[in-house]
Design an enzyme around this catalytic site. Sequence first.
Site, PDB file in Angstrom:
ATOM      1  N   TYR A   1       5.752   2.765   3.994  1.00 20.84           N
ATOM      2  CA  TYR A   1       4.441   3.427   3.895  1.00 20.84           C
ATOM      3  C   TYR A   1       3.499   2.730   4.849  1.00 20.84           C
ATOM      4  O   TYR A   1       3.396   1.496   4.838  1.00 20.84           O
ATOM      5  CB  TYR A   1       3.913   3.334   2.460  1.00 20.84           C
ATOM      6  CG  TYR A   1       2.515   3.907   2.262  1.00 20.84           C
ATOM      7  CD1 TYR A   1       1.414   3.064   2.099  1.00 20.84           C
ATOM      8  CD2 TYR A   1       2.300   5.282   2.234  1.00 20.84           C
ATOM      9  CE1 TYR A   1       0.134   3.583   1.923  1.00 20.84           C
ATOM     10  CE2 TYR A   1       1.021   5.807   2.059  1.00 20.84           C
ATOM     11  CZ  TYR A   1      -0.060   4.945   1.905  1.00 20.84           C
ATOM     12  OH  TYR A   1      -1.328   5.462   1.734  1.00 20.84           O
TER      13      TYR A   1
ATOM     14  N   ASP B   1       4.282  -3.342  11.005  1.00 22.34           N
ATOM     15  CA  ASP B   1       3.217  -3.089  10.037  1.00 22.34           C
ATOM     16  C   ASP B   1       3.240  -4.257   9.033  1.00 22.34           C
ATOM     17  O   ASP B   1       4.021  -4.241   8.080  1.00 22.34           O
ATOM     18  CB  ASP B   1       3.441  -1.743   9.343  1.00 22.34           C
ATOM     19  CG  ASP B   1       2.365  -1.491   8.294  1.00 22.34           C
ATOM     20  OD1 ASP B   1       2.346  -0.359   7.744  1.00 22.34           O
ATOM     21  OD2 ASP B   1       1.584  -2.415   8.002  1.00 22.34           O
TER      22      ASP B   1
ATOM     23  N   LYS C   1      -5.224  -6.156   3.911  1.00 18.11           N
ATOM     24  CA  LYS C   1      -5.076  -6.874   2.644  1.00 18.11           C
ATOM     25  C   LYS C   1      -5.536  -8.344   2.718  1.00 18.11           C
ATOM     26  O   LYS C   1      -6.744  -8.608   2.712  1.00 18.11           O
ATOM     27  CB  LYS C   1      -3.638  -6.731   2.152  1.00 18.11           C
ATOM     28  CG  LYS C   1      -3.265  -5.243   1.855  1.00 18.11           C
ATOM     29  CD  LYS C   1      -1.869  -5.104   1.324  1.00 18.11           C
ATOM     30  CE  LYS C   1      -1.426  -3.651   1.325  1.00 18.11           C
ATOM     31  NZ  LYS C   1      -1.892  -2.891   0.124  1.00 18.11           N
TER      32      LYS C   1
HETATM   33  P1  KE4 Z   1      -4.724   0.892   3.251  1.00 19.06           P
HETATM   34  O1  KE4 Z   1      -5.205   2.060   4.083  1.00 19.06           O
HETATM   35  O2  KE4 Z   1      -4.396   1.306   1.833  1.00 19.06           O
HETATM   36  O3  KE4 Z   1      -5.667  -0.305   3.298  1.00 19.06           O
HETATM   37  O4  KE4 Z   1      -3.364   0.347   3.875  1.00 19.06           O
HETATM   38  C1  KE4 Z   1      -2.296   1.234   4.084  1.00 19.06           C
HETATM   39  C2  KE4 Z   1      -1.001   0.446   4.181  1.00 19.06           C
HETATM   40  C3  KE4 Z   1      -0.416   0.269   5.403  1.00 19.06           C
HETATM   41  N1  KE4 Z   1       0.731  -0.444   5.537  1.00 19.06           N
HETATM   42  C4  KE4 Z   1       1.325  -1.007   4.459  1.00 19.06           C
HETATM   43  C5  KE4 Z   1       2.596  -1.783   4.649  1.00 19.06           C
HETATM   44  C6  KE4 Z   1       0.764  -0.856   3.175  1.00 19.06           C
HETATM   45  O5  KE4 Z   1       1.383  -1.424   2.107  1.00 19.06           O
HETATM   46  C7  KE4 Z   1      -0.417  -0.118   3.024  1.00 19.06           C
HETATM   47  C8  KE4 Z   1      -1.058   0.125   1.665  1.00 19.06           C
HETATM   48  N2  KE4 Z   1      -0.320  -0.324   0.534  1.00 19.06           N
HETATM   49  C9  KE4 Z   1      -0.577   0.379  -0.681  1.00 19.06           C
HETATM   50  C10 KE4 Z   1       0.281  -0.183  -1.807  1.00 19.06           C
HETATM   51  N3  KE4 Z   1       1.648  -0.140  -1.565  1.00 19.06           N
HETATM   52  C11 KE4 Z   1      -2.040   0.303  -1.035  1.00 19.06           C
HETATM   53  C12 KE4 Z   1      -2.397   0.743  -2.417  1.00 19.06           C
HETATM   54  C13 KE4 Z   1      -2.974   2.123  -2.436  1.00 19.06           C
HETATM   55  O6  KE4 Z   1      -2.446   3.027  -1.731  1.00 19.06           O
HETATM   56  O7  KE4 Z   1      -3.958   2.284  -3.210  1.00 19.06           O
END
Ligand code: KE4
Length: 433
Positions: free
Chosen positions: A150, A245, A273
Amino acid sequence: MTKTSSVAGPRSRRLFAAAKQRIPGGVNSPVRAFNRLGGSPPVIVQGKGAYLTDADGRRYIDYVLSWGPLILGHAHPKVVRAVQQAATKGLSFGASTPSETELATLICKALPGMDQLRLVSSGTEATMSALRLARAATGRDIIVKCDGCYHGHADYLLVAAGSGCATLNQPDSAGVPASFAAHTISVPYNDVAAMERVFRKNRGRIAAIIIEPVAGNMGLILPKAGYLKSLRELCDAHGTLLVFDEVMTGFRTAWGGYQRLCQVQPDLTCLGKVVGGGMPVGAYGGRRDLMAHLAPLGNCYQAGTLSGNPISVAAGLATLKQVAKTNFYPQQAAQLTRLLTGLRDLAAKRNIPIQLAQSGTMWGFFFSEKPVLSLADALQSDTKRWKKFCLALYRNGVYLAPSPFEAAFWSSAHGTAEINQTLQAAALAFDDC
Ligand code: KE4
């Protein structure tokens, strides 16, 4: 704690019902919903150290930590003080500030091969911008990703996506025109042959591979030995850019990121994060020649009103200065290993097949007889058993992601007491499932 029909207490249930009136599904992000567990989630009113407290006064040992950012735990005094002090000077300027350069410099020094970076406000912005840059720099259109990884919710990345997409059985999203996703190809994680086939079929047309070097959005899945090196070699042979990523793994698995551990250097790295310490920060960066394509230097446009926001930057700097301390990662990883060893022993005593994985201060588990190396393996794991186990943990004061397709996290605010309490809860939960 006695068994109740719902994890959430009466006040949380009332508050969540009100949320559902004004916010779709009652959540501002789908992963927070309890679709896989049923009922409504605890509504959280406070975080402190390793603990969350919900609206009914119930305390939980928190292994979600806001989905990764809080490597120091909740409301770390030094992070809170840095935010408070920054706020007294103004919340946002929309102009260059000394602190954003300090954060950019600190991060670039921590990641080999990162000469420059751009600060943005989320992981999605980081990956979306990095891939636009990769397309601009190569003049190519195709992006290759892995099933179950993701990378945020940019239209063309919601293809065979993990995290909430896998949780809700929506690997591709409605509302994304086929033409938008036409240049995205997804292959199984940990499968070099599948990646090689894609390159043979699309010779000279692939702008980038984007990959989570440790996959944290389909549960936690580690790369097979040599897998990431093979991707590096493929990219080199085909003039394709390798994009790591590290939004989740960056400054979570090691100082800098997983690339420091695996000794594979990507062309571009995405971060988020931990680098924001709980405030909205993302970043992407790499070699100077690549970053020179970005406006105002070049013709690849990317922008953001709150990019480099001084309050967010203050939280990120305070966090990274704490984790920069010597031995932080080995010490915290060793503590986490103690927890996982205990979990492994409890499951073994009950002949429960479990696959536990750890990378630095992140971890995960599957109820499975066989190792889990891909999304297909993860989907075959025993999610019914996971549901019973997870509900029992909640009822016994341990807070995990409400999905088998997420990673769990550790913080330096967790210690022996939390390990012991978690293992006591896990023993009851294993007996329950
Ligand atoms: P954000 O746009 O949510 O800050 O980041 C996206 C993203 C990009 N790359 C990786 C590897 C990620 O894990 C994420 C976001 N992770 C999710 C949880 N697995 C965030 C939680 C959510 O979607 O509310």
